[in-house]
Design a protein around this motif. Structure first.
Motif, PDB file in Angstrom:
ATOM      1  N   PHE A   5       0.862  -1.188   0.102  1.00  0.00           N
ATOM      2  CA  PHE A   5      -0.041  -0.142  -0.166  1.00  0.00           C
ATOM      3  C   PHE A   5       0.877   1.169   0.092  1.00  0.00           C
ATOM      4  O   PHE A   5       1.945   1.131   0.684  1.00  0.00           O
ATOM      5  N   GLU A   6       0.352   2.212  -0.758  1.00  0.00           N
ATOM      6  CA  GLU A   6       1.261   3.478  -0.726  1.00  0.00           C
ATOM      7  C   GLU A   6       0.161   4.467   0.095  1.00  0.00           C
ATOM      8  O   GLU A   6      -0.901   4.405  -0.008  1.00  0.00           O
ATOM      9  N   PHE A   7       0.902   5.075   0.929  1.00  0.00           N
ATOM     10  CA  PHE A   7       0.054   6.062   1.753  1.00  0.00           C
ATOM     11  C   PHE A   7       0.884   7.820   1.525  1.00  0.00           C
ATOM     12  O   PHE A   7       1.963   7.850   1.411  1.00  0.00           O
ATOM     13  N   SER A   8      -0.024   8.459   1.469  1.00  0.00           N
ATOM     14  CA  SER A   8       0.331   9.859   1.276  1.00  0.00           C
ATOM     15  C   SER A   8      -0.300  10.634   2.493  1.00  0.00           C
ATOM     16  O   SER A   8      -1.396  10.508   2.959  1.00  0.00           O
ATOM     17  N   PHE A   9       0.403  11.541   2.981  1.00  0.00           N
ATOM     18  CA  PHE A   9       0.329  12.438   4.217  1.00  0.00           C
ATOM     19  C   PHE A   9       0.397  13.845   3.769  1.00  0.00           C
ATOM     20  O   PHE A   9       1.307  14.276   3.072  1.00  0.00           O
ATOM     21  N   GLU A  10      -0.597  14.814   4.116  1.00  0.00           N
ATOM     22  CA  GLU A  10      -0.876  16.028   3.975  1.00  0.00           C
ATOM     23  C   GLU A  10      -0.669  17.080   5.018  1.00  0.00           C
ATOM     24  O   GLU A  10      -0.117  18.137   5.020  1.00  0.00           O
ATOM     25  N   ASP A  11      -1.300  16.505   6.267  1.00  0.00           N
ATOM     26  CA  ASP A  11      -1.245  17.559   7.305  1.00  0.00           C
ATOM     27  C   ASP A  11      -0.865  16.558   8.464  1.00  0.00           C
ATOM     28  O   ASP A  11      -1.393  15.918   9.151  1.00  0.00           O
ATOM     29  N   GLU A  12       0.643  17.034   9.121  1.00  0.00           N
ATOM     30  CA  GLU A  12       1.389  16.253  10.038  1.00  0.00           C
ATOM     31  C   GLU A  12       0.487  16.407  11.382  1.00  0.00           C
ATOM     32  O   GLU A  12       0.960  15.662  12.258  1.00  0.00           O
ATOM     33  N   GLN A  13      -0.140  17.472  11.421  1.00  0.00           N
ATOM     34  CA  GLN A  13      -0.925  17.695  12.730  1.00  0.00           C
ATOM     35  C   GLN A  13      -2.165  16.415  12.954  1.00  0.00           C
ATOM     36  O   GLN A  13      -1.894  16.215  14.358  1.00  0.00           O
ATOM     37  N   PHE A  14      -2.549  15.864  11.834  1.00  0.00           N
ATOM     38  CA  PHE A  14      -3.462  15.058  11.861  1.00  0.00           C
ATOM     39  C   PHE A  14      -3.207  13.758  11.354  1.00  0.00           C
ATOM     40  O   PHE A  14      -4.088  12.764  11.493  1.00  0.00           O
ATOM     41  N   GLU A  15      -2.228  13.801  10.670  1.00  0.00           N
ATOM     42  CA  GLU A  15      -1.844  12.561   9.879  1.00  0.00           C
ATOM     43  C   GLU A  15      -0.304  11.987  10.402  1.00  0.00           C
ATOM     44  O   GLU A  15       0.539  12.851  10.569  1.00  0.00           O
ATOM     45  N   GLY A  16      -0.348  10.613  10.283  1.00  0.00           N
ATOM     46  CA  GLY A  16       0.962  10.111  10.849  1.00  0.00           C
ATOM     47  C   GLY A  16       0.428   9.147  11.797  1.00  0.00           C
ATOM     48  O   GLY A  16      -0.657   8.676  11.988  1.00  0.00           O
ATOM     49  N   VAL A  17       1.187   8.556  12.821  1.00  0.00           N
ATOM     50  CA  VAL A  17       0.892   7.900  14.016  1.00  0.00           C
ATOM     51  C   VAL A  17       0.144   8.511  14.880  1.00  0.00           C
ATOM     52  O   VAL A  17       0.515   9.590  15.529  1.00  0.00           O
ATOM     53  N   ILE A  18      -1.055   7.943  14.977  1.00  0.00           N
ATOM     54  CA  ILE A  18      -2.022   8.725  15.893  1.00  0.00           C
ATOM     55  C   ILE A  18      -2.535   7.961  17.199  1.00  0.00           C
ATOM     56  O   ILE A  18      -2.987   8.369  18.021  1.00  0.00           O
TER      57      ILE A  18
END
Length: 117
Positions: A97-110
């Motif tokens: 799977f390819e993942f794209s992250f746009e907003d590090e405040q809400f995306e990434g390891v939560i």
């Protein structure tokens, strides 16, 4: 919470095992297991900014390290895992799977910051 995307620009590609997917409208949840070397890629791309709790070295972290050193085959039983949020993903062949992250405040390891540490 992911949107399926056909975009070719991805921040991270992971191979997952024992994959299951759930979707409601345009939101998807992909659940699977990853090898430790795959998690190293996650660390390179994301950080713990999106995690609502502050993860720090503690007794919990030490217990996780001890499990990895003494009974690594049982680690997956002892851990609830890591939850990653991304703005979009693309399903590739071979359970990749390819993942794209746009907003590090809400995306990434939560969730699962102690496991990531």
């Amino acid at each position: 919470m992911l949107k399926n995307s056909n975009a070719s620009e991805a921040d991270l590609t992971l191979r997952l095992y024992q994959v299951s997917k759930q979707s409601v409208g345009s939101i998807s949840r992909i659940r699977g297991n990853a090898r430790i070397r795959q998690i190293a890629r996650l660390i390179e791309v994301t950080d713990l900014s999106a995690n609502p709790r502050f993860s720090k070295m503690s007794n919990i972290t030490q217990d996780i390290i001890d499990t990895l050193e003494t009974t690594p085959d049982l680690f997956w039983v002892m851990s609830k895992g890591i939850v990653v949020s991304a703005s979009s993903y693309r399903d590739l062949d071979g359970d990749r799977f390819e993942f794209s992250f746009e907003d590090e405040q809400f995306e990434g390891v939560i969730d699962g910051g102690h496991n990531l540490l």
